[in-house]
Scaffold this active site. Structure first.
Site, PDB file in Angstrom:
ATOM      1  N   SER A 135     -50.266  -2.133  23.376  1.00  0.00           N
ATOM      2  CA  SER A 135     -50.651  -0.871  24.001  1.00  0.00           C
ATOM      3  C   SER A 135     -49.761   0.209  23.404  1.00  0.00           C
ATOM      4  CB  SER A 135     -50.431  -0.986  25.516  1.00  0.00           C
ATOM      5  OG  SER A 135     -50.597   0.259  26.143  1.00  0.00           O
ATOM      6  N   LYS A 161     -54.599  -1.070  21.435  1.00  0.00           N
ATOM      7  CA  LYS A 161     -55.079  -0.183  22.505  1.00  0.00           C
ATOM      8  C   LYS A 161     -54.336   1.139  22.402  1.00  0.00           C
ATOM      9  CE  LYS A 161     -53.725  -0.238  27.386  1.00  0.00           C
ATOM     10  NZ  LYS A 161     -53.600  -1.115  28.563  1.00  0.00           N
ATOM     11  N   LYS A 163     -53.439   4.774  24.133  1.00  0.00           N
ATOM     12  CA  LYS A 163     -53.452   5.577  25.349  1.00  0.00           C
ATOM     13  C   LYS A 163     -54.060   6.934  25.004  1.00  0.00           C
ATOM     14  CE  LYS A 163     -51.224   2.976  28.369  1.00  0.00           C
ATOM     15  NZ  LYS A 163     -51.802   2.600  29.674  1.00  0.00           N
ATOM     16  N   ASP A 188     -57.219   3.559  26.636  1.00  0.00           N
ATOM     17  CA  ASP A 188     -56.859   3.490  28.058  1.00  0.00           C
ATOM     18  C   ASP A 188     -56.493   4.893  28.522  1.00  0.00           C
ATOM     19  OD1 ASP A 188     -55.969   2.942  30.602  1.00  0.00           O
ATOM     20  OD2 ASP A 188     -54.377   1.560  30.002  1.00  0.00           O
ATOM     21  N   GLU A 213     -60.689   1.797  28.992  1.00  0.00           N
ATOM     22  CA  GLU A 213     -60.039   1.334  30.219  1.00  0.00           C
ATOM     23  C   GLU A 213     -59.806   2.478  31.194  1.00  0.00           C
ATOM     24  OE1 GLU A 213     -56.585  -0.948  29.108  1.00  0.00           O
ATOM     25  OE2 GLU A 213     -55.802  -0.983  31.148  1.00  0.00           O
ATOM     26  N   ASP A 238     -58.894  -1.235  35.493  1.00  0.00           N
ATOM     27  CA  ASP A 238     -57.505  -1.646  35.675  1.00  0.00           C
ATOM     28  C   ASP A 238     -57.101  -1.226  37.093  1.00  0.00           C
ATOM     29  OD1 ASP A 238     -54.699  -1.635  35.777  1.00  0.00           O
ATOM     30  OD2 ASP A 238     -54.385  -0.869  33.776  1.00  0.00           O
ATOM     31  N   LYS A 262     -53.732  -7.606  36.282  1.00  0.00           N
ATOM     32  CA  LYS A 262     -52.275  -7.467  36.303  1.00  0.00           C
ATOM     33  C   LYS A 262     -51.778  -8.184  37.537  1.00  0.00           C
ATOM     34  CE  LYS A 262     -51.844  -3.167  33.734  1.00  0.00           C
ATOM     35  NZ  LYS A 262     -51.684  -1.698  33.856  1.00  0.00           N
ATOM     36  N   GLY A 290     -50.198  -5.182  31.027  1.00  0.00           N
ATOM     37  CA  GLY A 290     -48.734  -5.149  31.083  1.00  0.00           C
ATOM     38  C   GLY A 290     -48.233  -3.926  31.825  1.00  0.00           C
TER      39      GLY A 290
HETATM   40  O1  OSB Z   1     -52.442   1.033  32.206  1.00  0.00           O
HETATM   41  O2  OSB Z   1     -51.898  -0.681  31.083  1.00  0.00           O
HETATM   42  C1  OSB Z   1     -51.576   0.342  31.698  1.00  0.00           C
HETATM   43  C2  OSB Z   1     -47.785   0.830  31.324  1.00  0.00           C
HETATM   44  C3  OSB Z   1     -47.482   1.417  32.534  1.00  0.00           C
HETATM   45  C4  OSB Z   1     -48.497   1.680  33.416  1.00  0.00           C
HETATM   46  C5  OSB Z   1     -49.813   1.353  33.104  1.00  0.00           C
HETATM   47  C6  OSB Z   1     -50.129   0.739  31.911  1.00  0.00           C
HETATM   48  C7  OSB Z   1     -49.094   0.495  31.002  1.00  0.00           C
HETATM   49  C8  OSB Z   1     -49.310  -0.096  29.688  1.00  0.00           C
HETATM   50  C9  OSB Z   1     -48.164  -0.852  29.110  1.00  0.00           C
HETATM   51  O3  OSB Z   1     -50.321   0.063  29.022  1.00  0.00           O
HETATM   52  C10 OSB Z   1     -48.564  -2.123  28.479  1.00  0.00           C
HETATM   53  C11 OSB Z   1     -47.344  -2.920  28.113  1.00  0.00           C
HETATM   54  O4  OSB Z   1     -46.616  -3.427  29.008  1.00  0.00           O
HETATM   55  O5  OSB Z   1     -47.097  -3.044  26.914  1.00  0.00           O
HETATM   56 MG    MG Z   2     -54.433   0.325  31.950  1.00  0.00          MG
END
Ligand code: OSB
Ligand code: MG
Length: 375
Positions: A135, A161, A163, A188, A213, A238, A262, A290
């Site tokens: 991510s 992925k 953001k 995401d 996402e 999510d 999660k 994660g």
């Molecule tokens: O939406 O997946 C998410 C981190 C903090 C809050 C939400 C998210 C995330 C990540 C981190 O995408 C993924 C990772 O732990 O590498």
């Molecule tokens: Mg997410």
């Protein structure tokens, strides 16, 4: 299994690099660890809250409060047959899934150690190795994002992925897709858009994304169903999915075609298995999300990812992407093929570095059963 002691610790851990999502930038993590001692064995869990209520409604401090004032007093001294009994003991506490998961998962680790089997086996996992993705946080320019993608592909990761948020979406995705036409690519939004943005989000259909996402509000399944009917890209939920009933509702409404599980958000291994099973019954693939976890949360994610319907690469990646030094031994490593080998040792299968945990700890609270206190 008698819960003799519960220890709650808060650690400060600095990320190697800041991580930007649509709701903000994270640099230092406030990590809560739960240690339960059951029949003389220590099990570990991690509370996966972030520092502010901007992903879901929980925070590090709400979890500290709920565990301290409601969960630990209810569990310490209790005798259980199995970790699977914890969720029912906590069902009178509404919400606070991440607080509950941190404690329940520690009991799962202890049970697996007491039975002398890997945690992945105890929860019913079957995979020997799991596929991994990364991510990537929001970056200043499409060019620097593209270079980062290149680096992670070289490291072997099977899915990238990105953001996104309004103003940091189309051009960034376009640049990455142009350079890498064939990779598994997803985005995401962490709830940064509105149903009024449907035509804008539809523009992303041309990039052949694996999924989009959580584009809309964190608690709004119905609007995602409306959006999914207007775009070709598969929506992955999510934030919206906190239990198996939510998953079933979302699937029946057509709000998504993929779900990210999660452990914290759904309340622990028992609930995660239920979400997994509902998705499997409806032929919806799942993957493991994660929350910038330390090694302990990461080890739990690895165990969960061995369930058979975790068919898409997860956001479970190597310790060294996040931390100068992780709190477990060995650290989580990813093979050049972008996979993690499942540990074969009992329990989590990693050793907690207690000295490092002590050095990083900024506050502690513990509960001992009366029998132990008198002994
Ligand atoms: O939406 O997946 C998410 C981190 C903090 C809050 C939400 C998210 C995330 C990540 C981190 O995408 C993924 C990772 O732990 O590498
Ligand atoms: Mg997410």
């Amino acid at each position: 299994m008698t819960i003799e002691t519960i220890v709650l610790r808060e650690l400060r851990m600095r990320l190697k690099a800041p991580f930007e999502t649509s709701f903000g930038v994270t640099q230092a993590r406030r990590i809560l660890l739960v240690e339960v001692v059951i029949d003389g064995v220590s099990g570990w869990g991690e509370v996966t809250t972030i520092e502010s209520p901007s992903y879901n409604s929980e925070t590090t401090d709400t979890a500290w409060h709920i565990i301290s004032d409601f969960i630990a007093p209810r569990l310490v001294g209790k005798s259980l047959d199995k970790a699977g009994d914890v969720a029912a003991l906590l069902s009178a506490i509404r919400g606070h899934q991440m607080a509950k998961a941190g404690v329940e998962n520690a009991v799962w680790d202890a049970e697996a150690q007491l039975r002398n089997i890997p945690l992945s086996k105890l929860i019913g996992g079957t995979l020997q190795e799991i596929p991994c993705g990364v991510s990537l946080g929001i970056r200043e320019s499409p060019e620097s994002l593209t270079r980062k993608v290149e680096e992670e592909l070289k490291n072997g990761y099977q899915r990238i992925k990105l953001k996104i948020k309004p103003g940091r979406d189309f051009n960034f995705v376009a640049a990455v897709r142009k350079e890498f036409p064939d990779i598994l690519l997803s985005v995401d939004a962490n709830s940064a858009y509105d149903l009024k943005d449907a035509s804008h989000l539809k523009e992303l259909d041309q990039f052949n994304l694996l999924m989009m996402e959580q584009p809309l509000q964190w608690d709004d399944i119905h609007s995602h169903a409306k959006l999914q009917s207007q775009i070709r890209t598969a929506i992955c939920l999510d934030e919206c999915i906190n239990n198996a009933a939510h998953a079933e509702a979302a699937i029946e409404m057509g709000a998504c075609r993929i779900i990210n599980v999660k452990l914290g958000r759904v309340g622990g291994h028992t609930s995660a298995r239920q979400v997994h099973d509902i998705c499997q019954q409806h032929s919806l693939p799942v993957w493991c999300g994660g929350m910038l976890e330390s090694g302990i949360g990461r080890a739990h994610n690895i165990a969960m990812s061995t369930l058979p319907n975790f068919t898409l690469p997860g956001d479970v990646s190597a310790s060294q992407r996040y931390w100068g030094e992780d709190i477990i031994e060995p650290e989580v490593e990813v093979s050049p093929r972008g996979t993690i080998q499942i540990p074969t040792y009992p329990g989590l299968g990693f050793t907690v570095k207690r000295e490092l945990v002590d050095q990083l700890t900024v506050r502690t609270r513990d509960w001992k059963s009366e029998m132990v206190a008198q002994a």
